[in-house]
Design an enzyme around this catalytic site. Structure first.
Site, PDB file in Angstrom:
ATOM      1  CE  LYS A 183      38.657  39.123  59.098  1.00 55.67           C
ATOM      2  NZ  LYS A 183      38.082  39.177  60.342  1.00 55.67           N
ATOM      3  N   PRO A 184      34.229  39.572  58.049  1.00 55.28           N
ATOM      4  CG  PRO A 184      32.310  39.116  59.566  1.00 55.28           C
ATOM      5  CD  PRO A 184      33.168  38.609  58.484  1.00 55.28           C
ATOM      6  CB  ALA A 185      35.889  43.744  62.017  1.00 55.78           C
ATOM      7  CB  SER A 237      45.072  49.729  59.723  1.00 47.85           C
ATOM      8  OG  SER A 237      45.217  48.237  59.673  1.00 47.85           O
ATOM      9  CD  GLU A 258      37.870  53.540  52.992  1.00 47.75           C
ATOM     10  OE1 GLU A 258      38.647  54.060  53.538  1.00 47.75           O
ATOM     11  OE2 GLU A 258      36.766  53.381  53.423  1.00 47.75           O
TER      12      GLU A 258
HETATM   13  P1  ADP Z   1      41.012  48.482  62.213  1.00 48.63           P
HETATM   14  O1  ADP Z   1      42.102  49.559  62.491  1.00 48.63           O
HETATM   15  O2  ADP Z   1      39.885  49.078  61.554  1.00 48.63           O
HETATM   16  O3  ADP Z   1      40.641  47.567  63.476  1.00 48.63           O
HETATM   17  P2  ADP Z   1      42.507  46.459  60.609  1.00 48.63           P
HETATM   18  O4  ADP Z   1      43.063  46.617  59.581  1.00 48.63           O
HETATM   19  O5  ADP Z   1      43.139  45.953  61.974  1.00 48.63           O
HETATM   20  O6  ADP Z   1      41.679  47.801  61.043  1.00 48.63           O
HETATM   21  O7  ADP Z   1      41.067  45.618  60.301  1.00 48.63           O
HETATM   22  C1  ADP Z   1      40.455  45.556  59.373  1.00 48.63           C
HETATM   23  C2  ADP Z   1      40.006  44.159  58.999  1.00 48.63           C
HETATM   24  O8  ADP Z   1      41.070  43.361  58.590  1.00 48.63           O
HETATM   25  C3  ADP Z   1      39.374  43.176  59.957  1.00 48.63           C
HETATM   26  O9  ADP Z   1      38.618  42.616  59.482  1.00 48.63           O
HETATM   27  C4  ADP Z   1      40.350  42.362  60.454  1.00 48.63           C
HETATM   28  O10 ADP Z   1      40.150  41.169  61.171  1.00 48.63           O
HETATM   29  C5  ADP Z   1      41.312  42.208  59.476  1.00 48.63           C
HETATM   30  N1  ADP Z   1      42.659  41.925  59.477  1.00 48.63           N
HETATM   31  C6  ADP Z   1      43.610  42.348  60.458  1.00 48.63           C
HETATM   32  N2  ADP Z   1      44.771  41.608  60.325  1.00 48.63           N
HETATM   33  C7  ADP Z   1      44.683  40.948  58.909  1.00 48.63           C
HETATM   34  C8  ADP Z   1      45.549  40.101  58.519  1.00 48.63           C
HETATM   35  N3  ADP Z   1      46.910  39.924  58.817  1.00 48.63           N
HETATM   36  N4  ADP Z   1      45.309  39.534  57.470  1.00 48.63           N
HETATM   37  C9  ADP Z   1      43.894  39.605  56.957  1.00 48.63           C
HETATM   38  N5  ADP Z   1      43.011  40.337  57.451  1.00 48.63           N
HETATM   39  C10 ADP Z   1      43.188  41.043  58.555  1.00 48.63           C
END
Ligand code: ADP
Length: 486
Positions: A183-185, A237, A258
């Protein structure tokens, strides 16, 4: 639309890749993908949820035995072809990346090469999934340890390195014999889908690698709620990583995390200041300050402080802010408005608490998502940026007097991903390297990432290592065979 200028238009995929098929979300919903430089919408990708994720996991589960049972050499060949296809399409992949992520085109080209290098590295590593023999505990007994792929795995990746964070995980998983759901961002799905396209072309069988875009909570929930997925590898994060850890506890999934950092960069008075400035520029301003190993706090020994600041200011003033597609640009728009606001908030907080502005600090004429690189000094521990990752082009300097003080300040953070220091004294080099609480230390080096070396953090920066032989081991289980004599 600049994406229409691709040499290989089939790399622009706006559907997800499940079980070897390009598919839409069940309900047809999409999410827009925009260019950070001008906020134009450049594409739409499916907004998938838990039902599609469960199907992708089932496909990965079906594909697993066949992929696992290939010889290491056969898996290696596919990964090598994928590497070659990435390099053959480097320019198109770089353009897609710059358009959705913003980073300067030269950096995108660099990331594609770096990302492809993980596939090459793990193609080689797949042939070295060695086990171990151990002397038996009694006569005739033999102890053998074999390594086996863990099974179906999942990767959740961030937007700052849209290609490398995928190949670093998928290369390791596939080399080990695992299958994967990625699952990419949502900010950078196009790079991921283009990689899936090339992976299929390279010979990955249907279901071996699946890429889903959409709701992070729904997809993340389905991944961590699955008793089929045996391993979750996450980069992002600390806040989300911690949530995923809690969720993955339900089925005791193995995890690699990470997470965030707050990297210190120490300049000692015996350092080569020109080399230190060069390293400082690379480690602070790469990806416009949006990497997890970017320096957040510069610590400069007081007797070289003014000389370092003068050289550093000079280099910072030479940075060129603009659209990443334009030649010569070195600092791009940040990924979104919230990212730019955070940098400004850290800057204003520091200035309000007594920091001195040396350079930058003005609003950028190109718009609010562009940040003029700034340099401040006289930074003190109560300022916000000493506790949180700034993730943008703000260089903050804390003057210090002694080595002990520098180490104490450097370690005064819950994070421990990367640290850097510059010194020409070999005794100090060993002392400081051992004392820093971080997973990686750049010593007279500002750029440390390398597929052959173990990347990862300590403390709240994460668990596990990526790259190196450790990276593949994260996707394998050890099995101990105790063989008695009969
Ligand atoms: P960044 O600060 O780099 O945006 P995030 O932790 O918000 O970091 O996002 C990193 C990845 O985790 C992204 O692919 C984002 O869509 C995903 N993500 C964010 N919230 C959730 C969650 N509650 N469960 C699973 N994946 C998530």
């Amino acid at each position: 639309m600049p994406l229409s200028g691709l040499n290989n238009p089939s790399l622009l995929q706006q559907q997800c890749f499940i079980n070897g098929q390009w598919v839409d979300a069940d309900n047809g919903e999409t999410i827009p993908v925009s260019n950070p430089a001008n906020r134009e919408i450049i594409a739409h990708v499916p907004r998938m949820g838990s039902a599609e994720t469960e199907r992708a996991i089932a496909a990965a589960n079906t594909a697993f035995p066949q992929w696992r049972d290939l010889t290491a050499v056969e898996r290696s060949r596919v990964l090598n072809r994928w590497y070659e296809l990435m390099m053959a399409n480097q320019e198109d992949l770089a353009r897609i990346m710059t358009l959705e992520q913003g980073k300067p085109l030269a950096e995108s080209r660099g990331e594609i090469a770096y990302a492809a290098a993980f596939l090459q590295w793990f193609a080689e590593e797949s042939r070295r999934a060695y086990g171990e023999t151990i002397p038996g505990a009694k006569p005739g007994q033999h102890i053998v340890v074999i390594t086996q792929p863990i099974g179906v795995t999942a990767a959740i990746t961030p937007w700052n390195f849209p290609a490398a964070m995928i190949t670093r995980k998928a290369g390791a998983a596939l080399a080990a014999g695992c299958t994967m759901v990625v699952k990419p961002a949502s900010e950078t799905p196009l790079s991921a889908l283009a990689l899936a396209k090339l992976g299929a072309e390279a010979g990955l069988p249907p279901g071996t690698l699946n890429v889903l875009t959409g709701s992070a909570t729904a997809i993340g929930g389905a991944i961590t709620g699955s008793d089929i997925v045996r391993k979750v590898s996450f980069t992002g994060s600390t806040e989300v990583g911690s949530k995923l850890m809690a969720q993955s506890a339900r089925h005791i999934q193995k995890i690699s995390m990470e997470l965030g950092g707050n990297a210190p960069f120490i300049v000692f008075d015996d350092a080569n200041l020109d080399a230190a400035v060069e390293g400082a520029m690379a480690s602070k301003f790469r990806n416009t300050g949006q990497t997890c190993v970017c320096v957040n706090r510069f610590l400069v020994q007081r007797d070289v402080h003014d000389a370092f600041i003068a050289k550093f200011k000079n280099a910072i003033d030479g940075l060129v802010v603009g659209d990443g597609m334009d030649e010569g640009v070195t600092q791009s728009a940040l990924i979104n408005q919230a990212a730019a606001d955070k940098v400004n908030e850290h800057l204003q907080d520091a200035l309000a608490k007594g920091a001195t502005l040396v350079s930058g600090g003005d609003a950028h004429p190109l718009g609010a998502q562009f940040v003029q690189p700034a340099l401040i000094t006289d930074v003190t521990p109560e300022m916000q940026l000493c506790h949180e990752e700034t993730f943008g082009p703000l260089a903050a300097v804390i003057p210090f007097d002694t080595e002990e003080e520098a180490i104490q300040i450097a370690n005064d953070t819950p994070f421990g991903l990367a640290a850097y220091f510059y010194s020409d004294n070999v005794h100090r080099v060993w002392r400081v390297a051992e004392a820093l609480e971080s997973g990686m230390v750049g010593i007279n080096e500002g750029i440390i990432s390398n597929p052959a070396a173990p990347f990862g953090g300590v403390k709240a920066s994460g668990l596990g290592r990526e790259g190196s032989h450790e990276g593949m081991a994260e996707f394998m289980e050890q099995k101990y065979l105790c063989m008695g004599s009969i």
